[in-house]
Design an enzyme around this catalytic site. Structure first.
Site, PDB file in Angstrom:
ATOM      1  N   ASP A  98       0.833  -1.207   0.000  1.00  0.00           N
ATOM      2  CA  ASP A  98       0.000   0.000   0.000  1.00  0.00           C
ATOM      3  C   ASP A  98       0.866   1.254   0.000  1.00  0.00           C
ATOM      4  OD1 ASP A  98      -2.102   1.741   0.158  1.00  0.00           O
ATOM      5  OD2 ASP A  98      -2.710   1.198   2.182  1.00  0.00           O
ATOM      6  N   ASP A 332      -2.027   5.632  -5.332  1.00  0.00           N
ATOM      7  CA  ASP A 332      -2.334   4.709  -4.242  1.00  0.00           C
ATOM      8  C   ASP A 332      -2.550   3.293  -4.751  1.00  0.00           C
ATOM      9  OD1 ASP A 332      -3.149   3.494  -1.909  1.00  0.00           O
ATOM     10  OD2 ASP A 332      -5.036   4.581  -1.744  1.00  0.00           O
TER      11      ASP A 332
END
Length: 451
Positions: A98, A332
């Site tokens: 992430d 992201d």
């Protein structure tokens, strides 16, 4: 992605300081990349995309997720979560990768599982891929007393519990004494594949607090720490302070039917991932945030949280009729879709044939999966990056007539106000190699060759 509204995170961070602080540099103007990025020192494949966590999948349906040793990234949950193999204290886990958060955490064996309403449930309900991290089985684990790890995600998932230090390895890159969370309380709607997360964003976004009572965690007692990549740089494990990501798309059939897809890209440390690219490339500054306004800022003293870039425009049929620039957009890997300003999302989805419909039951724009997808270009640093139409269709099921229905890959992220964060998620990242240099506060984007 990030765990707090950015304004709250900024106000929280403004009262504390990380132990290891990199000097703020003046942001450079966007420039075309004219120096070849080095080959990766360590590379791991994304072992696949695992089934997206139930909460994130529900959130998707409801619209709210030289020699090189590269790690492969896999995919889980209908190609919604990119994971890779990580070793913690000699124990092996598949962790979500992430770039929109900073903490590394693995639940402690024997953890207590809860539903999103905070009711205790069976540990199987959390659906982790393993029973968790066994502190007693690690010869290198050291506890961090009198502090706590405490994080709540936007979908209601939360984790809380102790903090420790241990040796963590990813694709041959190993750091010692890495701080990480070993939560004993978890509300997690997992995929039976991942057992936690490795965050690659900035220290000020980490979630350790100088209290053992999670109800007392606040900006006043936050203890920012070095995430994995920052620790690797600090320990001088890399010649080049960059990491690079390429995320492969799964096929429509894989997305519809497979819980686990193997080998869907690479995560590389110290250089660029080993995938074919084009000559379209640009290096742009990462935007910090003002501690007083919560708005992106390149001023000295700005605080860094996410990999925020300045989007100059989105180009698609009809885009010349509205302003599409947006300078509060983050890259992201932990979010599946693109989230753009409301008017941009509406205009783009209207360009599908047939036009995408904003379905209140789904909570987003949907189309038949055989719809014609309009062109979508993202202009950053003076260069245009194209998004393949295959990335703009994500199957969510069949309608009453048995027609396979897709949610579109570019959705409504809310009004274009200064403190609203927008996202270029996996839909965009499937089409570029993103090379992050958080030390120099820059990101290089390189268009991938068609695949």
């Amino acid at each position: 992605m990030g765990v707090l509204p950015v304004l709250s995170a900024i106000l929280l961070a403004s009262t504390t300081h990380a132990e290891f602080t990199f000097v703020r540099r003046t942001s450079l103007a966007p420039r075309s990349q004219d120096v070849a990025l080095p080959a990766a020192e360590f590379t791991v494949p994304f072992t696949g995309k695992a089934s997206v966590r139930k909460s994130k999948k529900g959130a998707l349906a409801a619209l709210r997720g030289g020699a090189s040793n590269a790690v492969v990234v896999d995919g889980t949950d209908f190609d919604e979560e990119y994971i890779t193999n990580v070793t913690v204290g000699g124990q092996h886990f598949a962790l979500i990768v992430d770039t929109g958060s900073s903490d590394t955490w693995v639940p402690q064996i024997g953890f207590n599982c809860f539903d999103l309403d905070h009711n205790p449930v069976s540990p199987d309900t959390c659906a982790f891929g393993t029973p968790g991290f066994n502190i007693q089985a690690s010869k290198t684990f050291k506890p961090f007393p009198n502090v706590s790890f405490n994080i709540t995600y936007g979908d209601g998932e939360f984790l809380s519990g102790p903090v420790g230090f241990d040796t963590i390895s990813v694709g041959g890159l190993s750091v010692t004494g890495q701080e990480f969370g070993v939560p004993t309380l978890a509300a997690w709607e997992g995929d039976t594949v991942n057992t936690g997360l490795i965050g690659l964003a900035f220290p000020e976004l980490t979630s350790v607090y100088n209290t053992t009572d999670p109800t007392k965690a606040s900006g006043a007692n936050q203890l920012p720490y070095d995430p994995f990549f920052f620790t690797a740089v600090k320990e001088k494990k890399l010649k080049n302070s960059i990491f690079s990501v390429s995320l492969d798309r799964g096929t429509l059939e894989q997305q519809e039917n497979d819980i686990f897809d193997a080998n869907l890209g690479f995560l590389a440390f110290g250089g660029i991932v080993p995938v074919p690219v084009t000559d379209t490339s640009v290096t742009v500054p990462i935007e910090g945030y003002s501690a007083t306004t919560g708005i992106p800022s390149s001023a000295l003293g700005s605080t860094f949280f996410f990999y925020t870039v300045d989007v100059e425009s989105f180009t698609f049929p009809g885009s010349n009729k509205l302003s599409t620039a947006q300078n509060n957009t983050i890259l992201d890997t932990g979010t599946t879709l693109n989230f753009v300003p409301t008017d941009v999302a509406a205009a783009y989805n209207a360009a599908f044939k047939p036009p995408a419909v904003n379905d209140p039951d789904v909570g987003g724009f949907i189309v038949p999966c055989n719809a014609t997808v309009p062109e979508f270009l993202v202009r950053i640093g003076g260069k245009e990056f194209s998004v393949d139409g295959r990335d703009q269709l994500l199957p969510i099921g069949t309608d009453a007539n048995g027609v396979l229905t897709c949610i579109t890959g570019t959705q409504d992220g809310g009004p274009a106000v200064a403190d609203n964060i927008f996202i270029l998620g996996d839909v965009f990242l499937h089409n570029v190699v993103a090379t992050f240099n958080p030390i120099a506060e820059q990101v290089t984007l390189t268009q991938r060759q068609k695949y």
